[in-house]
Design a protein around this motif. Structure first.
Motif, PDB file in Angstrom:
ATOM      1  N   GLY A 162      -4.167  12.575   3.895  1.00 59.16           N
ATOM      2  CA  GLY A 162      -5.573  12.793   3.583  1.00 59.16           C
ATOM      3  C   GLY A 162      -6.178  11.808   2.611  1.00 59.16           C
ATOM      4  O   GLY A 162      -7.323  11.988   2.180  1.00 59.16           O
ATOM      5  N   MET A 163      -5.435  10.750   2.240  1.00 63.97           N
ATOM      6  CA  MET A 163      -5.973   9.828   1.233  1.00 63.97           C
ATOM      7  C   MET A 163      -6.073   8.397   1.700  1.00 63.97           C
ATOM      8  O   MET A 163      -6.361   7.510   0.921  1.00 63.97           O
ATOM      9  CB  MET A 163      -5.126   9.879  -0.034  1.00 63.97           C
ATOM     10  CG  MET A 163      -5.153  11.224  -0.725  1.00 63.97           C
ATOM     11  SD  MET A 163      -4.481  11.165  -2.380  1.00 63.97           S
ATOM     12  CE  MET A 163      -5.761  10.257  -3.218  1.00 63.97           C
ATOM     13  N   GLY A 164      -5.821   8.141   2.951  1.00 59.03           N
ATOM     14  CA  GLY A 164      -5.910   6.778   3.425  1.00 59.03           C
ATOM     15  C   GLY A 164      -4.860   5.896   2.762  1.00 59.03           C
ATOM     16  O   GLY A 164      -3.846   6.373   2.247  1.00 59.03           O
ATOM     17  N   LEU A 165      -5.107   4.614   2.733  1.00 55.27           N
ATOM     18  CA  LEU A 165      -4.168   3.671   2.113  1.00 55.27           C
ATOM     19  C   LEU A 165      -4.714   3.209   0.773  1.00 55.27           C
ATOM     20  O   LEU A 165      -5.909   2.917   0.658  1.00 55.27           O
ATOM     21  CB  LEU A 165      -3.975   2.447   3.012  1.00 55.27           C
ATOM     22  CG  LEU A 165      -3.256   2.692   4.318  1.00 55.27           C
ATOM     23  CD1 LEU A 165      -4.243   2.704   5.465  1.00 55.27           C
ATOM     24  CD2 LEU A 165      -2.202   1.630   4.561  1.00 55.27           C
ATOM     25  N   PHE A 169       3.487   0.902   2.943  1.00 54.01           N
ATOM     26  CA  PHE A 169       3.250  -0.148   3.937  1.00 54.01           C
ATOM     27  C   PHE A 169       3.072  -1.482   3.242  1.00 54.01           C
ATOM     28  O   PHE A 169       2.358  -1.592   2.251  1.00 54.01           O
ATOM     29  CB  PHE A 169       1.990   0.148   4.748  1.00 54.01           C
ATOM     30  CG  PHE A 169       2.147   1.259   5.734  1.00 54.01           C
ATOM     31  CD1 PHE A 169       1.662   2.521   5.458  1.00 54.01           C
ATOM     32  CD2 PHE A 169       2.775   1.042   6.957  1.00 54.01           C
ATOM     33  CE1 PHE A 169       1.800   3.557   6.371  1.00 54.01           C
ATOM     34  CE2 PHE A 169       2.920   2.067   7.878  1.00 54.01           C
ATOM     35  CZ  PHE A 169       2.436   3.329   7.570  1.00 54.01           C
ATOM     36  N   GLN A 227       0.506   5.363   1.362  1.00 55.91           N
ATOM     37  CA  GLN A 227      -0.339   6.227   2.160  1.00 55.91           C
ATOM     38  C   GLN A 227       0.117   7.661   1.965  1.00 55.91           C
ATOM     39  O   GLN A 227       1.263   8.016   2.263  1.00 55.91           O
ATOM     40  CB  GLN A 227      -0.270   5.870   3.651  1.00 55.91           C
ATOM     41  CG  GLN A 227      -1.222   6.686   4.508  1.00 55.91           C
ATOM     42  CD  GLN A 227      -1.255   6.239   5.951  1.00 55.91           C
ATOM     43  OE1 GLN A 227      -0.236   5.854   6.525  1.00 55.91           O
ATOM     44  NE2 GLN A 227      -2.439   6.267   6.550  1.00 55.91           N
ATOM     45  N   GLU A 240      -5.173  -0.966  -6.936  1.00 55.55           N
ATOM     46  CA  GLU A 240      -5.793   0.277  -7.409  1.00 55.55           C
ATOM     47  C   GLU A 240      -4.832   1.175  -8.187  1.00 55.55           C
ATOM     48  O   GLU A 240      -5.218   1.818  -9.157  1.00 55.55           O
ATOM     49  CB  GLU A 240      -6.274   1.108  -6.216  1.00 55.55           C
ATOM     50  CG  GLU A 240      -7.415   0.588  -5.408  1.00 55.55           C
ATOM     51  CD  GLU A 240      -7.662   1.525  -4.233  1.00 55.55           C
ATOM     52  OE1 GLU A 240      -7.261   1.165  -3.102  1.00 55.55           O
ATOM     53  OE2 GLU A 240      -8.228   2.611  -4.446  1.00 55.55           O
ATOM     54  N   TYR A 274       0.853  -1.182   0.000  1.00 62.56           N
ATOM     55  CA  TYR A 274       0.000   0.000   0.000  1.00 62.56           C
ATOM     56  C   TYR A 274       0.894   1.239   0.000  1.00 62.56           C
ATOM     57  O   TYR A 274       2.021   1.213   0.486  1.00 62.56           O
ATOM     58  CB  TYR A 274      -0.860   0.062   1.263  1.00 62.56           C
ATOM     59  CG  TYR A 274      -1.921  -1.000   1.404  1.00 62.56           C
ATOM     60  CD1 TYR A 274      -1.641  -2.210   2.053  1.00 62.56           C
ATOM     61  CD2 TYR A 274      -3.204  -0.782   0.921  1.00 62.56           C
ATOM     62  CE1 TYR A 274      -2.627  -3.168   2.209  1.00 62.56           C
ATOM     63  CE2 TYR A 274      -4.194  -1.744   1.073  1.00 62.56           C
ATOM     64  CZ  TYR A 274      -3.893  -2.937   1.720  1.00 62.56           C
ATOM     65  OH  TYR A 274      -4.879  -3.882   1.871  1.00 62.56           O
TER      66      TYR A 274
END
Lengths: 114, 111
Positions: A40-43, A90, A37, A59, A35
């Motif tokens: 402000g955009m999460g994972l 991560f 990160q 994604e 992932y």
């Protein structure tokens, strides 16, 4: 048990340079994930693997490649780094499909691309 | 496309006050997971909800899955400074069949 470990912890690259991030897990998990990160955009899922020798796109896979040659290791490669790839990366693993099972995360790699 | 909204983005509370974060989806969910990330740390799994209307408790934390399985909430009773962090919900993406994470709610607790 160390759980999920990531190396390196920090890295600064220049645009166009390449690097490989290493993720290792000692829990005998089949599934592994990378992932990124951003504030402000999460994972967001980059790539994942459902077992040794397999990989699949998530994604946001563009600009990254992965390999899972050994069950316990999942490598994330940046062939030609760009400033847009500045992020915290991560790695995670899960015993079964992480969509339905707990994912265990590593401590992260903070990457800056100048 | 599929959207997972978390509200609020930020919440500052006095220690001892309650806190609630909400996760809303544009589509019906099969399940939902909640994670907590301490400042400078990594996400840590809290819980998974699967059934419509399900309520689960972990000490001062109460998790609820909506009846229509389109929303979920995490409620913390009598917050403590150890509750500081960002709380993420994660749901199944119908594009990748893998989890997508909400943008998170950052909780700050003042002593």
């Amino acid at each position: 048990n160390a759980g999920v470990t990531q190396t390196p912890k920090f890295r600064v690259l220049k645009t166009g340079q390449s690097m490989t991030l290493l993720c290792a897990q000692d829990m005998n998990h089949e599934y592994m994930y990378w992932y990124r990160q951003d504030p402000g955009m999460g994972l967001r899922l980059i790539h994942y693997s459902v077992g040794e020798g397999t990989t699949a796109k998530g994604e946001v896979p563009d600009g990254y490649n992965v390999s899972r040659l050994k069950k316990q290791n999942f490598l994330l490669g940046l062939e030609s780094a760009a400033p847009s790839q500045t992020s915290v990366y991560f790695c995670a693993s899960s015993y079964g499909d992480g969509a339905y099972n707990e994912q265990f995360f590593g401590p992260g790699t903070r990457l800056t691309v100048l | 496309g599929q959207q997972v909204m978390q509200i609020p983005q930020y919440q500052h509370v006095q220690e001892g006050e309650d806190f609630t974060t909400y996760c809303n989806s544009s589509t019906t969910l099969s399940n939902i997971q909640w994670y907590k990330q301490r400042p400078g740390g990594h996400p840590v799994f809290l819980i998974q909800l699967v059934k419509s209307g399900e309520v689960k408790k972990q000490k001062r934390l109460t998790f609820q899955f909506g009846e229509a399985k389109k929303n979920s909430s995490l409620h913390i009773t009598a917050t403590q400074t150890t509750d500081v962090g960002t709380y993420f919900c994660a749901v199944l993406s119908y594009n990748t069949d893998k989890l997508i994470f909400g943008t998170g709610t950052r909780l700050q607790v003042f002593p």
